[in-house]
Design a protein around this motif. Sequence first.
Motif, short mmCIF file in Angstrom:
data_model
loop_
_atom_site.label_atom_id
_atom_site.label_comp_id
_atom_site.label_asym_id
_atom_site.label_seq_id
_atom_site.Cartn_x
_atom_site.Cartn_y
_atom_site.Cartn_z
N ILE A 79 42.95 31.76 30.39
CA ILE A 79 41.72 31.67 31.19
C ILE A 79 41.77 30.45 32.11
N ARG A 80 42.23 29.32 31.56
CA ARG A 80 42.31 28.11 32.38
C ARG A 80 43.29 28.29 33.54
N GLU A 81 44.43 28.92 33.28
CA GLU A 81 45.42 29.10 34.34
C GLU A 81 44.92 30.07 35.41
N CYS A 82 44.28 31.16 34.99
CA CYS A 82 43.73 32.11 35.96
C CYS A 82 42.60 31.48 36.77
N SER A 83 41.81 30.64 36.13
CA SER A 83 40.73 29.94 36.84
C SER A 83 41.31 29.00 37.90
N ARG A 84 42.40 28.33 37.55
CA ARG A 84 43.06 27.44 38.50
C ARG A 84 43.61 28.23 39.68
N LEU A 85 44.21 29.38 39.40
CA LEU A 85 44.77 30.22 40.47
C LEU A 85 43.67 30.77 41.38
N ARG A 86 42.52 31.04 40.78
CA ARG A 86 41.44 31.66 41.56
C ARG A 86 40.90 30.71 42.62
N VAL A 87 41.13 29.41 42.47
CA VAL A 87 40.70 28.44 43.49
C VAL A 87 41.46 28.67 44.79
N THR A 88 42.73 29.08 44.66
CA THR A 88 43.60 29.25 45.83
C THR A 88 43.72 30.70 46.26
N TYR A 89 43.73 31.60 45.30
CA TYR A 89 44.00 33.01 45.58
C TYR A 89 42.79 33.90 45.30
N ASP A 90 42.87 35.10 45.87
CA ASP A 90 41.93 36.17 45.53
C ASP A 90 42.61 37.02 44.46
N ILE A 91 42.18 36.87 43.21
CA ILE A 91 42.79 37.64 42.12
C ILE A 91 42.25 39.07 42.18
N ALA A 92 43.13 39.99 42.60
CA ALA A 92 42.72 41.39 42.75
C ALA A 92 42.70 42.12 41.42
N GLY A 93 43.56 41.71 40.48
CA GLY A 93 43.61 42.39 39.20
C GLY A 93 44.56 41.69 38.25
#
Length: 430
Positions: free
Chosen positions: A61-75
């Motif tokens: 969850i922490r890593e995906c949250s970090r990525l979501r700051v930069t990217y649009d997580i489509a799935g």
Amino acid sequence: MARRVLILIEGASNTLLSVQAAQRLGLHPIALAADPTQYDYFAAEGVEAIRVDTDNLDELIRECSRLRVTYDIAGIVGFPNPSESVNATVGKLCRYFDLPGPNPTSIQRCCDKFTQRQLLAEAGVPLPAYRVAANATEVESSAAEIGLPVIVKPAVGSGSSGVRLCRNVNELAEHTTHLLGGKHIWRSSPRILVEEFAQGPHYSIDIMGNEVVGIGALDFCRPPHFVYREFTYPAVLADDKHNRIADVSLSCLRALGLGWGPTNVELRWTKRGPVVIEVNPRLPGSPAPQLVQLAYGVDLVTEHIKLVIGDEWNLRGSNSQTAVARWLVADRDGTLDWIGGDSRAAAVSGVAEVKFYVGPKTPIVRKGDCRDCIGHVIAASPSPARTKAILQRAVDLIDWSIIPFPAEKEQSASPHLHTSAQVKSDDRQT
């Protein structure tokens, strides 16, 4: 605008199909893996890989949250073929980030084969007789109640690991000792499933959502283990059998609370009709997706990713072929000295894929499960007979040599050379 990405959570070794499908859909794949270095094709395919403890939901969850700051997580998806436990994790992540995904509770129930059977039995789904045991005494009494021969396997597991047909009391005691004596790795308290040996042709049913996409016929090597040998799509079935298999498979979804995304059902056609062996709430493992695409024209991996990112999928097929895969199975323990003939086999007209899973100098220690397979060959054509002929011609061009381990050299001083004659001998005996 932020770049759209597809997050892949590590669950097995084959990520390539998902990576390529994501890229075709205009997505940037990012893989989260405990050890990204084991995937040597990440760099070549332009995959961004991040080292994460994939068993730790909070860390994911922490890593995906970090990525979501930069990217649009489509799935978010698991690598094909991901384990059911990884799919449960994926479901939890999707719910946390408000993304389309499977129901983690339903998937977790399927992870335990005993719980799965209880739910299926309550819904009236035809099953083999079964018992659960925690020790050798309970295994013995369960087998006596059901009647030999029986299948004995871990209540939680995949890839036929620890699964054996026990035909007499000696085999039963031997395999129970193997499972409980420290040779089998348990992630929780040992629980053993003892079940009736449902005898008859084995079928694999691929479902997306609530729609049956295809039915394949799966053959195994000689018992007592269940090592894959050959996989054929579509299975040759009369309409009434096809419909009954499809109906029983869909009833499994209702009983288990499934119906989102892919499901794979395995059953045998017995004297009393279809009997369900297991339900896997995930895509089937390779090479099944390739076979489905060749036979039906449906790309299961791509259509699954479309569902994951909220796009409209398309399960309408365009092909009408017979596609068959033959696994190359190690025929003894030792060190793989060499393996070859793949380029010649791939050049045979009608061969769709030749793949080796291992290379020279690899230690081969047979386990009696999917790890005994060292490669596969896929062929396809409009004719079942022609496909079989193409496949056999290609397999005959592949050879390998296994040098016995030092302890075995006294009995066999020369390497064991696999030949096409050996393949044909195996064909006759399985």
